[in-house]
Design a protein around this motif. Structure first.
Motif, short mmCIF file in Angstrom:
data_model
loop_
_atom_site.label_atom_id
_atom_site.label_comp_id
_atom_site.label_asym_id
_atom_site.label_seq_id
_atom_site.Cartn_x
_atom_site.Cartn_y
_atom_site.Cartn_z
N THR A 222 23.87 10.14 5.73
CA THR A 222 24.30 8.99 4.94
C THR A 222 24.55 7.79 5.84
N LEU A 223 23.93 6.67 5.49
CA LEU A 223 24.12 5.43 6.22
C LEU A 223 25.07 4.53 5.43
N GLU A 224 26.01 3.94 6.11
CA GLU A 224 26.87 2.93 5.50
C GLU A 224 26.47 1.57 6.06
N TYR A 225 26.31 0.61 5.17
CA TYR A 225 25.89 -0.72 5.61
C TYR A 225 26.42 -1.77 4.64
N LYS A 226 26.49 -2.98 5.11
CA LYS A 226 26.86 -4.10 4.27
C LYS A 226 25.61 -4.88 3.92
N GLY A 227 25.37 -5.04 2.61
CA GLY A 227 24.20 -5.77 2.16
C GLY A 227 24.42 -7.27 2.17
N LYS A 228 23.48 -8.00 1.62
CA LYS A 228 23.55 -9.45 1.61
C LYS A 228 24.78 -9.97 0.88
N SER A 229 25.24 -9.19 -0.11
CA SER A 229 26.41 -9.62 -0.88
C SER A 229 27.71 -9.43 -0.13
N GLY A 230 27.66 -8.70 1.00
CA GLY A 230 28.87 -8.43 1.77
C GLY A 230 29.60 -7.19 1.31
N GLU B 133 27.64 -0.58 1.10
CA GLU B 133 26.77 0.30 0.33
C GLU B 133 26.41 1.51 1.18
N THR B 134 25.86 2.53 0.52
CA THR B 134 25.44 3.74 1.23
C THR B 134 24.00 4.08 0.86
N LEU B 135 23.35 4.78 1.76
CA LEU B 135 21.98 5.26 1.53
C LEU B 135 21.89 6.66 2.12
N THR B 136 21.56 7.63 1.29
CA THR B 136 21.46 9.03 1.74
C THR B 136 19.99 9.40 1.92
N VAL B 137 19.66 9.92 3.08
CA VAL B 137 18.27 10.21 3.42
C VAL B 137 18.15 11.55 4.14
N ASP B 138 16.91 11.97 4.33
CA ASP B 138 16.65 13.23 5.05
C ASP B 138 16.56 13.01 6.55
N GLU C 75 0.80 -1.23 0.00
CA GLU C 75 0.00 0.00 0.00
C GLU C 75 0.84 1.28 0.00
N TYR C 76 2.03 1.22 0.60
CA TYR C 76 2.82 2.44 0.74
C TYR C 76 4.22 2.34 0.14
N ASP C 77 4.48 1.25 -0.57
CA ASP C 77 5.77 1.05 -1.24
C ASP C 77 6.94 1.13 -0.26
N LEU C 78 6.74 0.60 0.94
CA LEU C 78 7.84 0.53 1.90
C LEU C 78 8.93 -0.36 1.33
N LYS C 79 10.17 0.11 1.42
CA LYS C 79 11.31 -0.67 0.96
C LYS C 79 11.98 -1.34 2.16
N VAL C 80 12.26 -2.62 2.05
CA VAL C 80 12.86 -3.37 3.14
C VAL C 80 14.18 -3.97 2.66
N LYS C 81 15.25 -3.67 3.37
CA LYS C 81 16.57 -4.20 3.05
C LYS C 81 17.00 -5.16 4.15
N GLY C 82 16.79 -6.45 3.92
CA GLY C 82 17.23 -7.45 4.87
C GLY C 82 18.70 -7.77 4.69
N GLY C 83 19.30 -8.36 5.70
CA GLY C 83 20.72 -8.68 5.63
C GLY C 83 21.59 -7.45 5.52
N SER C 84 21.12 -6.33 6.04
CA SER C 84 21.83 -5.05 5.92
C SER C 84 22.17 -4.53 7.31
N ARG C 85 23.42 -4.71 7.70
CA ARG C 85 23.88 -4.27 9.02
C ARG C 85 24.51 -2.88 8.90
N VAL C 86 23.85 -1.88 9.48
CA VAL C 86 24.35 -0.50 9.42
C VAL C 86 25.57 -0.37 10.32
N SER C 87 26.65 0.18 9.76
CA SER C 87 27.90 0.30 10.50
C SER C 87 28.26 1.73 10.86
N VAL D 257 26.64 1.24 16.65
CA VAL D 257 26.50 2.26 15.60
C VAL D 257 27.09 3.59 16.06
N ILE D 258 26.80 3.99 17.29
CA ILE D 258 27.30 5.27 17.80
C ILE D 258 28.83 5.27 17.88
#
Length: 402
Positions: free
Chosen positions: A356-364, A367-372, A333-345, A386-387
């Motif tokens: 900007t979040l740095e995380y390792k995806g399922k492939s190891g 990756e980065t994700l920039t958000v508001d 209904e809301y196009d929520l995106k879910v990233k499993g296997g993604s540990r934010v470092s 994380v802190i």
């Protein structure tokens, strides 16, 4: 004739886009060279051969083509983007609130579990499902109850009936809390009480009702130790029935000191009250404020005695019974995106106000994700990790305490 019409349509589209400030610049592929040839042929041809209705249709198609070109070269979406780190109840609650906020936003949930949506169970080495968070669902859980209604879930299919709660110590079963909403007067030969046999027990003032209802259900704690619970009644009345100054005094006192001052027996505290606090507040009485403990007992368990009635998932797990249908609803209904296997470092704050979040995806791969904006829905260990690796956050007192 059809080929000629297509040629002239492309010509009109190209001319229209140029007039509006958008020039089509094809790459030098075979198809693009063909289009260039077609444009040239169209310009050399005559458009007078089309009727007025055909020209109107061609122009409409050209305008539609021009709008498509605008979308392709327009700046990226202006939607605000938010990331939720953590796929427990806190994370899914935040995702639900954001998605249903009616704001024009894009929401992404990240979690270290391979599939935080609950569709694919995460199994231990022994093959049992691994779940974090609550297992029991108390009667006074309005958010859970309303979510079931919203998702069209039949609560009788999801939950067991309300059940007694048993309290164990290393020595075995110590006490059993009743289902207060179903508690009835027992059958007795006493002249006065016999007339109430089978009737529901009335809700008594707290904590008197809780104490009296639980009093006969202790299995191992001696009568004298059970009677010392009256001290808890006196402490609650003195604390919560007084002004702020009195409550501040209790706040400076540990719950351990409170129990000693009001005469609760060591056996009662060790075998019953302490385990209860470890479940409810995750700390022993020596580390808890007396005020906090009494507020917990009063507002959560005592003010409404039947609020302490608990039920459990009937079949399966919490994840596949509740999280999975919620996740499916938010994704569809809301196009929520879910990233499993993604540990934010690491989380970095930019000068432009973006994060900007740095995380390792399922492939190891990192990756980065920039958000508001970011919502951290992590437990204490995850938050500290994380802190610790995010200098931009560590400089804030609120985060540095983590």
């Amino acid at each position: 004739m059809i080929f000629n019409a297509a040629v002239k349509l492309l010509a009109v589209a190209a001319l229209t886009s140029c007039v509006n400030g958008f020039a089509y610049n094809p790459t030098q592929t075979t198809s693009s060279r063909l289009e260039t040839t077609m444009f040239t042929s169209a310009e050399e041809g005559d458009l007078e051969s089309f009727s007025e209705s055909e020209m109107t249709e061609i122009k409409s198609a050209a305008v539609a083509w021009m709008e498509d070109q605008k979308k392709e070269i327009s700046p990226s979406s202006t939607k605000k983007k938010f990331a939720i780190v953590g796929g427990g109840w806190g994370g899914w609650g935040a995702a639900k609130a954001l998605c249903q906020s009616k704001e024009d936003i894009e929401v992404t949930l990240l979690d270290a579990l391979p599939d935080p949506t609950g569709k694919t169970p995460f199994l231990s080495k022994s093959g049992k499902p691994v779940e974090a968070g609550t297992r029991g669902f108390w009667k006074d859980y309005p958010n859970i109850n309303s979510m079931c209604t919203e998702l069209g879930l039949d609560e009788s299919d999801i939950f067991t009936p309300y059940t007694n709660s048993s309290f164990y110590s290393p020595d075995g079963l110590e006490a059993t809390a009743p289902v207060f909403s179903e508690t009835k007067f027992p059958t007795t030969n006493l002249p006065f009480l016999s007339s109430f046999a089978g009737q529901s027990v009335p809700q008594l003032p707290s904590p008197l009702g809780q104490v009296l209802a639980t009093f006969p259900l202790f299995e191992r704690i001696p009568l004298a130790d059970r009677a010392s619970m009256v001290g808890l009644l006196l402490a609650t009345i003195d604390c919560l029935g007084n002004d702020v100054a009195v409550q501040e005094k209790y706040d400076r006192m540990t719950a351990h000191d409170l129990f000693i001052r009001f005469g609760l027996s060591e056996r009662l505290v060790t075998d019953f009250i302490k385990p209860t606090l470890l479940v409810g507040l995750f700390k022993p009485p020596e580390e808890l404020s007396a005020l906090v403990v009494m507020e917990l007992l009063y507002y959560y368990a005592l003010a409404h005695q039947d609020s302490f009635d608990v039920r459990w998932i009937k079949n399966g797990t919490v994840s596949d019974s509740l999280i999975a249908p919620l996740a499916e609803s938010l994704q569809n209904e809301y196009d929520l995106k879910v990233k499993g296997g993604s540990r934010v470092s690491k989380i970095s704050l930019g000068d432009d106000g973006l994060t900007t979040l740095e995380y390792k995806g399922k492939s190891g791969v990192s990756e980065t994700l920039t958000v508001d904006g970011v919502i951290l829905a992590l437990n204490g260990k995850g938050m500290a990790s994380v802190i610790e690796s995010s200098p931009d956050l560590s400089r804030f007192p609120t985060f540095s305490k983590a």
